[in-house]
Design a protein around this motif. Structure first.
Motif, PDB file in Angstrom:
ATOM      1  N   HIS A 153       0.574  -1.186   0.087  1.00 37.20           N
ATOM      2  CA  HIS A 153       0.256   0.131   0.196  1.00 37.20           C
ATOM      3  C   HIS A 153       0.737   1.326  -0.423  1.00 37.20           C
ATOM      4  O   HIS A 153       0.930   1.922  -1.151  1.00 37.20           O
ATOM      5  CB  HIS A 153      -1.218   0.175   1.265  1.00 37.20           C
ATOM      6  N   LEU A 154       2.293   1.013   1.205  1.00 38.79           N
ATOM      7  CA  LEU A 154       2.730   2.429   1.026  1.00 38.79           C
ATOM      8  C   LEU A 154       3.645   3.016  -0.987  1.00 38.79           C
ATOM      9  O   LEU A 154       3.946   3.783  -0.764  1.00 38.79           O
ATOM     10  CB  LEU A 154       3.950   2.382   1.795  1.00 38.79           C
ATOM     11  N   TYR A 155       4.065   1.461  -0.537  1.00 38.53           N
ATOM     12  CA  TYR A 155       4.831   2.036  -1.913  1.00 38.53           C
ATOM     13  C   TYR A 155       4.124   2.122  -3.316  1.00 38.53           C
ATOM     14  O   TYR A 155       4.984   3.237  -3.823  1.00 38.53           O
ATOM     15  CB  TYR A 155       5.538   0.422  -2.416  1.00 38.53           C
ATOM     16  N   LEU A 156       3.044   1.693  -3.787  1.00 39.13           N
ATOM     17  CA  LEU A 156       2.399   2.231  -4.974  1.00 39.13           C
ATOM     18  C   LEU A 156       1.937   3.854  -4.933  1.00 39.13           C
ATOM     19  O   LEU A 156       1.944   4.030  -5.362  1.00 39.13           O
ATOM     20  CB  LEU A 156       1.238   0.901  -4.488  1.00 39.13           C
ATOM     21  N   THR A 157       1.299   3.948  -3.482  1.00 41.39           N
ATOM     22  CA  THR A 157       0.501   5.063  -3.082  1.00 41.39           C
ATOM     23  C   THR A 157       1.994   6.137  -3.263  1.00 41.39           C
ATOM     24  O   THR A 157       1.773   6.855  -4.398  1.00 41.39           O
ATOM     25  CB  THR A 157       0.468   5.062  -1.822  1.00 41.39           C
ATOM     26  N   TRP A 158       3.269   5.902  -2.604  1.00 41.55           N
ATOM     27  CA  TRP A 158       4.175   6.564  -3.493  1.00 41.55           C
ATOM     28  C   TRP A 158       4.882   6.347  -4.817  1.00 41.55           C
ATOM     29  O   TRP A 158       4.915   7.531  -4.934  1.00 41.55           O
ATOM     30  CB  TRP A 158       5.743   6.184  -2.758  1.00 41.55           C
ATOM     31  N   ARG A 159       4.257   5.633  -5.401  1.00 44.45           N
ATOM     32  CA  ARG A 159       4.825   5.502  -6.595  1.00 44.45           C
ATOM     33  C   ARG A 159       3.820   6.261  -7.700  1.00 44.45           C
ATOM     34  O   ARG A 159       4.512   7.409  -8.655  1.00 44.45           O
ATOM     35  CB  ARG A 159       5.055   4.148  -7.200  1.00 44.45           C
ATOM     36  N   LEU A 160       2.403   6.239  -7.097  1.00 43.07           N
ATOM     37  CA  LEU A 160       1.447   6.580  -8.392  1.00 43.07           C
ATOM     38  C   LEU A 160       1.631   8.468  -7.836  1.00 43.07           C
ATOM     39  O   LEU A 160       1.121   9.176  -9.018  1.00 43.07           O
ATOM     40  CB  LEU A 160      -0.126   6.067  -7.880  1.00 43.07           C
ATOM     41  N   TYR A 161       1.574   8.750  -6.527  1.00 44.61           N
ATOM     42  CA  TYR A 161       1.839  10.333  -6.540  1.00 44.61           C
ATOM     43  C   TYR A 161       2.729  10.551  -6.878  1.00 44.61           C
ATOM     44  O   TYR A 161       2.871  11.052  -7.975  1.00 44.61           O
ATOM     45  CB  TYR A 161       2.051  10.363  -4.486  1.00 44.61           C
ATOM     46  N   ARG A 162       4.164  10.235  -7.317  1.00 47.13           N
ATOM     47  CA  ARG A 162       4.945  10.494  -7.460  1.00 47.13           C
ATOM     48  C   ARG A 162       4.603  10.926  -9.334  1.00 47.13           C
ATOM     49  O   ARG A 162       5.127  11.530  -9.893  1.00 47.13           O
ATOM     50  CB  ARG A 162       6.799   9.590  -7.311  1.00 47.13           C
ATOM     51  N   ARG A 163       3.922   9.920 -10.148  1.00 42.29           N
ATOM     52  CA  ARG A 163       4.164   9.448 -11.340  1.00 42.29           C
ATOM     53  C   ARG A 163       3.180  10.837 -11.679  1.00 42.29           C
ATOM     54  O   ARG A 163       3.215  11.040 -12.436  1.00 42.29           O
ATOM     55  CB  ARG A 163       3.100   8.627 -11.422  1.00 42.29           C
ATOM     56  N   ASN A 164       1.877  10.787 -10.758  1.00 44.14           N
ATOM     57  CA  ASN A 164       1.190  12.356 -10.889  1.00 44.14           C
ATOM     58  C   ASN A 164       1.577  13.572 -10.795  1.00 44.14           C
ATOM     59  O   ASN A 164       1.281  14.185 -11.409  1.00 44.14           O
ATOM     60  CB  ASN A 164      -0.454  11.724  -9.829  1.00 44.14           C
ATOM     61  N   ARG A 165       2.010  13.480 -10.221  1.00 48.01           N
ATOM     62  CA  ARG A 165       3.417  15.136 -10.012  1.00 48.01           C
ATOM     63  C   ARG A 165       3.440  15.298 -10.760  1.00 48.01           C
ATOM     64  O   ARG A 165       3.849  16.817 -11.418  1.00 48.01           O
ATOM     65  CB  ARG A 165       4.141  14.964  -8.581  1.00 48.01           C
ATOM     66  N   LYS A 166       4.757  14.325 -12.050  1.00 47.25           N
ATOM     67  CA  LYS A 166       5.050  15.016 -13.131  1.00 47.25           C
ATOM     68  C   LYS A 166       4.641  14.917 -13.460  1.00 47.25           C
ATOM     69  O   LYS A 166       4.990  15.514 -14.871  1.00 47.25           O
ATOM     70  CB  LYS A 166       6.055  13.626 -13.337  1.00 47.25           C
ATOM     71  N   ALA A 167       3.208  13.890 -14.415  1.00 46.43           N
ATOM     72  CA  ALA A 167       2.412  13.925 -15.573  1.00 46.43           C
ATOM     73  C   ALA A 167       1.850  15.660 -15.364  1.00 46.43           C
ATOM     74  O   ALA A 167       0.786  15.302 -16.386  1.00 46.43           O
ATOM     75  CB  ALA A 167       1.435  12.801 -15.202  1.00 46.43           C
ATOM     76  N   ARG A 168       1.057  16.508 -14.506  1.00 45.25           N
ATOM     77  CA  ARG A 168       0.280  17.029 -14.318  1.00 45.25           C
ATOM     78  C   ARG A 168       0.782  18.752 -15.151  1.00 45.25           C
ATOM     79  O   ARG A 168       1.999  18.812 -13.853  1.00 45.25           O
ATOM     80  CB  ARG A 168      -0.361  17.098 -12.851  1.00 45.25           C
ATOM     81  N   GLY A 169       0.165  19.737 -14.940  1.00 39.96           N
ATOM     82  CA  GLY A 169       1.435  20.733 -15.691  1.00 39.96           C
ATOM     83  C   GLY A 169       0.942  21.749 -13.805  1.00 39.96           C
ATOM     84  O   GLY A 169       0.282  21.829 -13.413  1.00 39.96           O
ATOM     85  N   SER A 170       0.950  22.756 -13.630  1.00 37.90           N
ATOM     86  CA  SER A 170       1.082  23.921 -12.404  1.00 37.90           C
ATOM     87  C   SER A 170      -0.353  24.519 -12.502  1.00 37.90           C
ATOM     88  O   SER A 170      -0.475  24.435 -11.710  1.00 37.90           O
ATOM     89  CB  SER A 170       2.311  25.333 -12.256  1.00 37.90           C
ATOM     90  N   ALA A 171      -0.901  25.012 -13.956  1.00 36.76           N
ATOM     91  CA  ALA A 171      -2.161  24.892 -13.623  1.00 36.76           C
ATOM     92  C   ALA A 171      -3.082  24.035 -13.429  1.00 36.76           C
ATOM     93  O   ALA A 171      -4.426  24.499 -12.353  1.00 36.76           O
ATOM     94  CB  ALA A 171      -2.266  25.628 -15.041  1.00 36.76           C
ATOM     95  N   TYR A 172      -3.042  23.335 -13.759  1.00 35.29           N
ATOM     96  CA  TYR A 172      -3.774  21.428 -13.563  1.00 35.29           C
ATOM     97  C   TYR A 172      -3.522  21.314 -12.167  1.00 35.29           C
ATOM     98  O   TYR A 172      -4.611  21.451 -11.608  1.00 35.29           O
ATOM     99  CB  TYR A 172      -3.322  20.388 -14.618  1.00 35.29           C
ATOM    100  N   HIS A 173      -2.841  21.442 -11.075  1.00 37.51           N
ATOM    101  CA  HIS A 173      -2.780  21.130  -9.892  1.00 37.51           C
ATOM    102  C   HIS A 173      -3.368  22.537  -9.148  1.00 37.51           C
ATOM    103  O   HIS A 173      -3.232  22.190  -8.387  1.00 37.51           O
ATOM    104  CB  HIS A 173      -0.784  21.227  -9.876  1.00 37.51           C
ATOM    105  N   TYR A 174      -3.384  23.238  -9.727  1.00 37.03           N
ATOM    106  CA  TYR A 174      -3.769  24.526  -8.877  1.00 37.03           C
ATOM    107  C   TYR A 174      -4.923  24.649  -9.154  1.00 37.03           C
ATOM    108  O   TYR A 174      -5.564  24.809  -7.818  1.00 37.03           O
ATOM    109  CB  TYR A 174      -3.776  26.248  -9.553  1.00 37.03           C
ATOM    110  N   ASN A 175      -5.928  24.316  -9.884  1.00 36.88           N
ATOM    111  CA  ASN A 175      -7.703  23.608  -9.841  1.00 36.88           C
ATOM    112  C   ASN A 175      -7.552  22.627  -9.111  1.00 36.88           C
ATOM    113  O   ASN A 175      -8.678  22.499  -8.765  1.00 36.88           O
ATOM    114  CB  ASN A 175      -7.671  23.802 -11.285  1.00 36.88           C
ATOM    115  N   GLN A 176      -7.170  21.948  -9.294  1.00 32.60           N
ATOM    116  CA  GLN A 176      -7.450  20.075  -8.400  1.00 32.60           C
ATOM    117  C   GLN A 176      -7.185  21.106  -6.728  1.00 32.60           C
ATOM    118  O   GLN A 176      -7.728  20.042  -6.081  1.00 32.60           O
ATOM    119  CB  GLN A 176      -6.044  19.329  -8.995  1.00 32.60           C
TER     120      GLN A 176
END
Length: 213
Positions: A66-89
């Motif tokens: 659970h910890l490993y996959l959650t952290w990996r998914l979090y890192r993947r999402n951080r790389k994939a989204r832009g700053s504007a998208y991040h702000y809106n979310q």
């Protein structure tokens, strides 16, 4: 591993951990029925190592995955989204969803301390005077200390925040919720999360103020 499969595994391991948290709470709430009730329950668990050991192994595996996959998914999402998208979310997201990683890390440290404290019994030399299953006396002794009681109660606030988003995400990922019942799932998940958190929090609070002793 693709994102959908990763989320499903995170949800399944989260569900296993949630079931354990609920069961653990129900056992701990026996403290309100007195020392005999809680200690008889604890002694019964100690008498079943053939059950207890496999359960601990499964829980340990689920926690690590659970910890490993959650952290990996979090890192993947951080790389994939832009700053504007991040702000809106960020503007639309709840406090609990925005800080899932932070609350998860806090809970990880709490779990480590909790195991050292009441399972391995290495944090307090005074535990040596009690039988291994005398959980009642160990809890009363521990939570009579403002530092230990305060730490446990604060950790339960983080647990409530983590579960508030985690439970609703679990139902959505596993396809149990949809648009018509999404609001009910969110409300029900929040209620369950805080019932679990407050149930756990009530024990150190009740001991510290002298309701249990």
């Amino acid at each position: 591993m693709d994102t959908v499969r990763t989320k499903i595994i995170i949800a399944i391991t989260g569900a296993v951990l949630l079931l354990f948290v609920c069961g653990h709470l129900l056992g701990n709430l026996l403290i309100y029925f007195g020392a005999e009730a809680l200690n008889t329950y604890a002694k019964g668990l100690h008498a079943m190592p053939f059950v207890l050991f496999p359960v601990r192994v499964v829980l340990g595996i689920c926690l690590v995955v659970h910890l490993y996959l959650t952290w990996r998914l979090y890192r993947r999402n951080r790389k994939a989204r832009g700053s504007a998208y991040h702000y809106n979310q960020y503007r639309e997201a709840s406090i609990s969803s925005r800080h899932m990683i932070f609350t998860g890390v806090v809970l990880l440290f709490f779990i480590a301390y909790h195991l050292a404290h009441l399972t391995l019994k290495v944090t307090d030399a005074r535990f040596a005077q009690f039988e291994s299953y005398d959980v009642y006396s160990m809890l009363v002794l521990s939570f009579s200390d403002v530092g230990v009681a305060g730490f446990y109660m604060l950790a339960m606030v983080f647990l409530g925040l983590h579960l508030q988003h985690g439970i609703s995400s679990l139902f959505q990922t596993l396809g149990i919720s949809n648009k018509p019942n999404l609001r009910k799932i969110l409300i029900g998940g929040s209620v369950l999360a805080w019932l679990i958190a407050l149930g756990n929090l009530s024990i150190p609070l009740a001991i510290f103020v002298g309701i249990i002793g």
